[in-house]
Design a protein around this motif. Structure first.
Motif, PDB file in Angstrom:
ATOM      1  N   UNK A 179       3.220  -5.576  16.583  1.00 48.70           N
ATOM      2  CA  UNK A 179       2.402  -5.603  18.512  1.00 48.70           C
ATOM      3  C   UNK A 179       1.925  -7.472  18.299  1.00 48.70           C
ATOM      4  N   UNK A 180       1.024  -7.451  17.191  1.00 48.11           N
ATOM      5  CA  UNK A 180       0.646  -8.660  16.960  1.00 48.11           C
ATOM      6  C   UNK A 180       0.524  -9.576  16.454  1.00 48.11           C
ATOM      7  N   UNK A 181       2.345  -9.238  15.799  1.00 46.58           N
ATOM      8  CA  UNK A 181       2.908 -10.486  15.521  1.00 46.58           C
ATOM      9  C   UNK A 181       1.920 -11.075  14.476  1.00 46.58           C
ATOM     10  N   UNK A 182       1.250 -10.957  12.982  1.00 43.54           N
ATOM     11  CA  UNK A 182       0.684 -11.259  12.451  1.00 43.54           C
ATOM     12  C   UNK A 182       1.863 -11.879  11.777  1.00 43.54           C
ATOM     13  N   UNK A 183       1.748 -13.495  10.666  1.00 40.53           N
ATOM     14  CA  UNK A 183       2.449 -13.789  10.671  1.00 40.53           C
ATOM     15  C   UNK A 183       2.408 -12.855   8.621  1.00 40.53           C
ATOM     16  N   UNK A 184       1.714 -12.634   8.450  1.00 39.03           N
ATOM     17  CA  UNK A 184       2.188 -12.411   6.474  1.00 39.03           C
ATOM     18  C   UNK A 184       1.328 -11.216   6.876  1.00 39.03           C
ATOM     19  N   UNK A 185       2.175  -9.808   6.124  1.00 38.54           N
ATOM     20  CA  UNK A 185       1.158  -8.625   6.110  1.00 38.54           C
ATOM     21  C   UNK A 185       2.625  -8.090   4.377  1.00 38.54           C
ATOM     22  N   UNK A 186       1.588  -7.479   3.585  1.00 42.74           N
ATOM     23  CA  UNK A 186       2.102  -6.023   3.037  1.00 42.74           C
ATOM     24  C   UNK A 186       1.351  -5.023   3.359  1.00 42.74           C
ATOM     25  N   UNK A 187       2.341  -3.522   3.583  1.00 45.03           N
ATOM     26  CA  UNK A 187       2.256  -2.154   3.721  1.00 45.03           C
ATOM     27  C   UNK A 187       3.261  -2.022   3.073  1.00 45.03           C
ATOM     28  N   UNK A 188       2.548  -0.439   3.397  1.00 46.00           N
ATOM     29  CA  UNK A 188       3.114   0.703   2.397  1.00 46.00           C
ATOM     30  C   UNK A 188       4.049   0.766   2.849  1.00 46.00           C
ATOM     31  N   UNK A 189       5.335   1.254   2.408  1.00 44.25           N
ATOM     32  CA  UNK A 189       6.595   2.076   3.354  1.00 44.25           C
ATOM     33  C   UNK A 189       5.765   3.575   3.717  1.00 44.25           C
ATOM     34  N   UNK A 190       6.119   4.008   5.020  1.00 39.37           N
ATOM     35  CA  UNK A 190       5.880   4.952   6.064  1.00 39.37           C
ATOM     36  C   UNK A 190       6.234   6.450   4.705  1.00 39.37           C
ATOM     37  N   UNK A 191       4.852   7.270   4.268  1.00 40.97           N
ATOM     38  CA  UNK A 191       5.880   8.158   3.413  1.00 40.97           C
ATOM     39  C   UNK A 191       5.204   7.734   2.635  1.00 40.97           C
TER      40      UNK A 191
END
Length: 264
Positions: A238-250
Motif C-alpha cells: 500500500x505504501x509503495x516502499x522502494x525496497x524490502x525483504x520479508x518472509x514468504x507467508x507461512x
C-alpha cells in the motif's frame, strides 16, 4: 537432553535444512519454540516501521530489531536471517519482485538493512493442540490461510495499509477456549480479532485466501481470525516502499526462545 534442549536442537536442524534450500511452511516445526515473521527495510524506513508497529501492536508485535546491516538476532544464536528462513519475498516499489530461498545477494546490495522480527500465531498452536483443538492447516499438512481485510491499521509516517488476518476453523463449543488460550500470548498476536461473519472483514470467499492455502471448514465450525504478521507486507504494497525483504507467508523464522516466554 531436556525437552527444551530437544526443541532447540530441532530448531537448529530446521534452520540448517532451510539454509540448505528446503522450502516448506514452518508450522509444526520445533514445537515449543517461538516462530517469527520478518520484515527488513532500509534504515531510512526503519523508524517509520518501528512507529507503525508501536501503533499497531496486535498486528505487529515486535520481538527483536537488528542493528543496521546486521543479519543476526538474539532470538537464535548463530542464525543467519539471510538464509535461515524457508522462503523470502523481495519487494520493489511495493511490488513483489521475487520469491527466493536465500537473500544474501539482495542483502549485499544494501549496507543498512534493519530487520524486525514479529510475533507469529504459530507460537500458540501447540497449546491449542494440547487442549484438543484441531489446528486445521497442521492436520491437513498445508499453509495457514491468510486474508487481507477492510480493517485499516493506524498509519505512521509514510506507512499505511490494512490488517491481514490468519484463520483457523474452530468447533463452536471450543471458540471460547481458543480465545482464552491465545489471549495468554499477547506477544504473538494474542486473542482473536474477529469471530465468524468473514464478510464483516471484507472477506468474500474463505476458499480463496490472499496468502497461504484454503482449509476445510467442517459443519459446526466457526471461522476464527487472528491478527497476522503478514500485515507488514500489505503495508509495503500500500505504501509503495522502494525496497524490502520479508518472509514468504507461512515460512517463518524459527527461534530458540521457548513459547512459554511469551505466555502471561
Amino acid at each position: 537432553m531436556t525437552p527444551l534442549q530437544q526443541a532447540r536442537q530441532a530448531a537448529v536442524d530446521a534452520r540448517a535444512r532451510y539454509r540448505a534450500g528446503l522450502v516448506a511452511p514452518s508450522a509444526g516445526q520445533a514445537p515449543g519454540l517461538t516462530q517469527a515473521n520478518m520484515i527488513t527495510l532500509p534504515r531510512e524506513w526503519a523508524y517509520d516501521f518501528l512507529l507503525f508497529a508501536q501503533r499497531n501492536p496486535q498486528a505487529c508485535p515486535v520481538l527483536d530489531v537488528t542493528e543496521p546491516g546486521s543479519y543476526s538476532t538474539f532470538l537464535a544464536e548463530g542464525a543467519d536471517l539471510r538464509t535461515d528462513l524457508p522462503a523470502y519475498r523481495v519487494w520493489r516499489d511495493g511490488q513483489l519482485a521475487e520469491e527466493v530461498s536465500d537473500v544474501r545477494e539482495h542483502w549485499a546490495q544494501h549496507d543498512d538493512l534493519v530487520s524486525f522480527l514479529i510475533g507469529c500465531s504459530f507460537t500458540f498452536e501447540a497449546d491449542l493442540i494440547n487442549a484438543g483443538i484441531d489446528v486445521r492447516h497442521i492436520s491437513q499438512g498445508c499453509n495457514v490461510p491468510m486474508y487481507r481485510t477492510n480493517k485499516l491499521c493506524r498509519p505512521a509516517g509514510r506507512l499505511h495499509g490494512e490488517m491481514v488476518v490468519s484463520m483457523r476453523p474452530i468447533a463452536a463449543e471450543r471458540v471460547a477456549d481458543a480465545a482464552r488460550i491465545t489471549a495468554r500470548y499477547p506477544g504473538v498476536h494474542g486473542a482473536p480479532v474477529h469471530v465468524g461473519e468473514p464478510a464483516l472483514l471484507g472477506i468474500d470467499d474463505l476458499t480463496r485466501p490472499d496468502f497461504g492455502d484454503a482449509v476445510t471448514l467442517k459443519p459446526g465450525e466457526i471461522p476464527v481470525f487472528w491478527a497476522c504478521g503478514v500485515t507488514p507486507q500489505a503495508v509495503v504494497m500500500a505504501s509503495k516502499v522502494p525496497f524490502a525483504i520479508s518472509h514468504a507467508p507461512g515460512h517463518m523464522f524459527i527461534t530458540d526462545i521457548a513459547d512459554s516466554y511469551y505466555h502471561v
